[in-house]
Structures are given as structure tokens and as C-alpha cells.
Design an enzyme around this catalytic site. Structure first.
Site, PDB file in Angstrom:
ATOM      1  N   THR A 159      29.799  76.069  94.715  1.00 39.90           N
ATOM      2  CA  THR A 159      30.202  74.674  94.868  1.00 39.90           C
ATOM      3  C   THR A 159      29.731  73.773  93.731  1.00 39.90           C
ATOM      4  OG1 THR A 159      29.905  72.717  96.306  1.00 39.90           O
ATOM      5  CG2 THR A 159      28.133  74.323  96.277  1.00 39.90           C
TER       6      THR A 159
ATOM      7  N   TYR B 195      22.402  71.921 101.973  1.00 43.26           N
ATOM      8  CA  TYR B 195      23.600  72.721 101.671  1.00 43.26           C
ATOM      9  C   TYR B 195      23.627  73.095 100.194  1.00 43.26           C
ATOM     10  CZ  TYR B 195      28.460  73.525 100.286  1.00 43.26           C
ATOM     11  OH  TYR B 195      29.594  74.037  99.719  1.00 43.26           O
TER      12      TYR B 195
ATOM     13  N   TRP C 218      35.811  70.166  96.585  1.00 45.29           N
ATOM     14  CA  TRP C 218      36.737  69.362  97.400  1.00 45.29           C
ATOM     15  C   TRP C 218      37.941  70.207  97.838  1.00 45.29           C
ATOM     16  CZ3 TRP C 218      37.070  63.667  95.261  1.00 45.29           C
ATOM     17  CH2 TRP C 218      35.770  63.205  94.973  1.00 45.29           C
TER      18      TRP C 218
END
Length: 319
Positions: free
Chosen positions: A117, A141, A166
Site C-alpha cells: 500500500t 495498518y 485507493w
């Protein structure tokens, strides 16, 4: 054969569909094989070394499927705010899980593709982060995802870590479906405008994963021994950048254009302070994709074009 971990998730379902369309042999697991248990992973891998269970359309009756040569990890603890109160579980799934998967992949001689991410960065920059930029995760996270990257790098060498951002897709809850639903039910909507990143279609990420596999598997026969995309970390999102507010504006524009939104809704910008969340998000998480595009000789689609394609698709369905 490809072992798809997290096959029932949003990206996993998109990949499964793409594997079938491309006649690629695969086997999928989800919660039925616990990635936080190295024993569970090793047991599954051993049982599928010679014969496979559920495979895609490429599986031929009466023939032995190929051994597992690729492992794709789409599993993850992605509830960003919930992770703040459940750090133990988030770490097990996002850090211990990838470590176990990498170890298993190495043991069976398979290559690994792992999904990470943009949140591993802190958002202090204002130019796109390159693949080797210093990580500075701000939340549980983000920290556990960064730990997962580190674990894979220490455990094996034949890996591709793809950082995306996203993400939205046809299967499962996501920002596009949420906004479309809200815009159909409300006359006014506020959306955060001081966090910037890149909306990314699961279809784009799925296409890139297939290109990586094909590039590697065909490198020797088509281009020579050393022509495969080099192992390592690659940033992988659609092209361009936006705030969540700008993302929402485009969702509304395309939603109206293709009949997904039937009413009128006024969308206004707000700050993160006006929309408090438990976990800190990076204010800037735009990623530089130069390395990926150069290695695969591809041009990533703009996030706007990918979003329009998604919203007008017959596969679009509000959950």
C-alpha cells in the site's frame, strides 16, 4: 500453476476472472487456509504439489495440473481505523502472514507477488514517492503492511511487491460504490480535500499482475534468460493524482453520465479535521510508477479513464 491467496476478496475475484479469461491454471484459497499459520500454508502447498483442487478453466480433465510456480497474496487486514484497536490481528495478517507465505513460496520454489500500500509512506513529500523512498507509516495498518514488506525481503529473493492505492473493483465494498450510493440518497455530501493520492482500478492492477507473470514465464523463450522484469518493489497505481473530493466529483460526473446516479447531490470539500478518523492517513501518497512502466513497457491508464470505464461497465453493481 498460480496459487491465488485471498481469492474471494475484491482484487482476488478480479484476478480469478482474468486468469480464467486468459486460460491460466490457478487454485484459490481464502479463509479456508489460515495465512497466519505456516503449517496450514505448508500443508496446502504440499497437497497441491502434484495435483490441484479447484482450478480455473485451463485445468484439463484427466491431466495432472502443473506444480505451483507462482503465489499471489491478495489477503490483508484492510480495515484501517479498526486496526488501531486490533493491532494484534492486523500484525498477524499483514506481517506474519506475508512472512509465512514468503517462506512457503521459497520452500516450493515459487515466485511471489504481494500486494502492499501507499500508506507505508508518511505523506511529508509533495512529489511522487519512488519505489525506494524511505517508509514512514503513520498508523497500525500502515506499520503492519510495512513490516510485511520487510519480512518478504528478508525471507526470499524471487518476489514482486506491488504498492497500490485507493483501490476499487467490481466485487466488494469500495469508495466508488459507497459514494454512488450516498449520492443517490443525499442532496448534500462533504468529502475530504486535503489528502491526495491516486484512485486505482482493480482491473488495472490485475492486468499488471498478469503481465508480470507472462513476462517472467515467457522471458527465456521469447527474449533470452535475463529479459524478465527484475524482482523487487514496484509502485502500481493508475496514472495521475487526486484528492478524495476530486475523486468524488468524477464519480458524480460519470455516475450521472451513465445513469448510475439519478438524483442531484451537491458535493463540497472539507478538511480531514472536519471528518475525524481514528487512524492517521498520509496527506500525500502519490506514487511514481516510472520503474514499473519501464520494466513492463506499458503505459498505465489515467485514473479518470479507468474510473469511467468502471462506472459504465455492465459489471458495475451497487452492493
Amino acid at each position: 500453476m498460480i496459487w491465488l491467496i485471498g481469492s474471494k476478496g475484491m482484487l482476488g475475484q478480479e484476478l480469478a476472472r482474468a486468469f480464467d479469461q486468459n486460460k491460466m491454471q490457478w487454485v484459490g484459497t481464502d479463509s479456508d487456509v489460515d495465512i497466519t499459520s505456516s503449517e496450514a500454508l505448508e500443508t496446502f502447498a504440499a497437497s497441491h504439489d502434484i495435483s490441484a483442487g479447484r482450478t480455473g478453466n485451463a485445468a484439463s480433465k484427466g491431466k495432472h495440473p502443473e506444480k505451483i510456480t507462482w503465489v499471489i497474496n491478495c489477503a490483508g487486514y484492510t480495515a484501517v481505523d479498526k486496526a488501531e484497536d486490533d493491532e494484534e490481528t492486523a500484525r498477524k495478517v499483514n506481517a506474519t502472514g506475508p512472512l509465512n507465505i514468503a517462506r512457503t513460496a521459497r520452500h516450493i520454489g515459487a515466485k511471489l507477488i504481494h500486494i502492499s500500500t501507499d500508506y507505508v509512506f508518511g505523506g511529508e513529500e509533495r512529489t511522487p514517492y519512488d519505489d525506494d523512498a524511505r517508509k514512514n507509516p503513520l498508523s497500525v495498518y500502515a506499520r503492519t503492511k510495512a513490516e510485511g514488506e520487510d519480512a518478504i525481503q528478508k525471507e526470499m529473493t524471487q518476489y514482486y511487491i506491488l504498492r497500490t492505492a485507493w483501490l476499487y473493483g467490481f466485487s466488494g465494498a469500495n469508495f466508488v460504490y459507497k459514494m454512488t450510493s450516498l449520492m443517490n440518497g443525499q442532496q448534500e455530501l462533504k468529502v475530504v480535500d486535503d489528502q491526495r493520492g491516486t484512485p486505482t482500478s482493480a482491473s488495472t492492477l490485475s492486468d499488471i499482475i498478469i503481465k508480470i507473470i507472462s513476462s517472467s514465464d515467457n522471458a527465456h523463450t521469447l527474449f533470452g534468460k535475463n529479459a524478465a522484469i527484475p524482482y523487487g518493489i514496484y509502485n502500481c497505481t493508475d496514472a495521475g493524482e487526486a484528492s478524495w473530493f476530486e475523486f468524488a466529483q468524477k464519480i458524480y460526473e460519470y455516475g450521472k453520465k451513465y445513469g448510475r446516479i439519478t438524483g442531484s447531490c451537491e458535493i463540497s470539500a472539507c478538511t480531514s479535521e472536519e471528518f475525524p478518523q481514528k487512524a492517521r492517513r498520509p496527506a500525500w501518497s502519490v506514487l511514481d510508477k516510472t520503474k514499473l512502466q519501464s520494466a513492463l513497457h506499458v503505459k498505465l491508464p489515467s485514473w479518470e479513464s479507468a474510473l469511467e470505464k468502471f462506472i459504465k461497465s455492465d459489471r458495475f453493481q451497487l452492493l
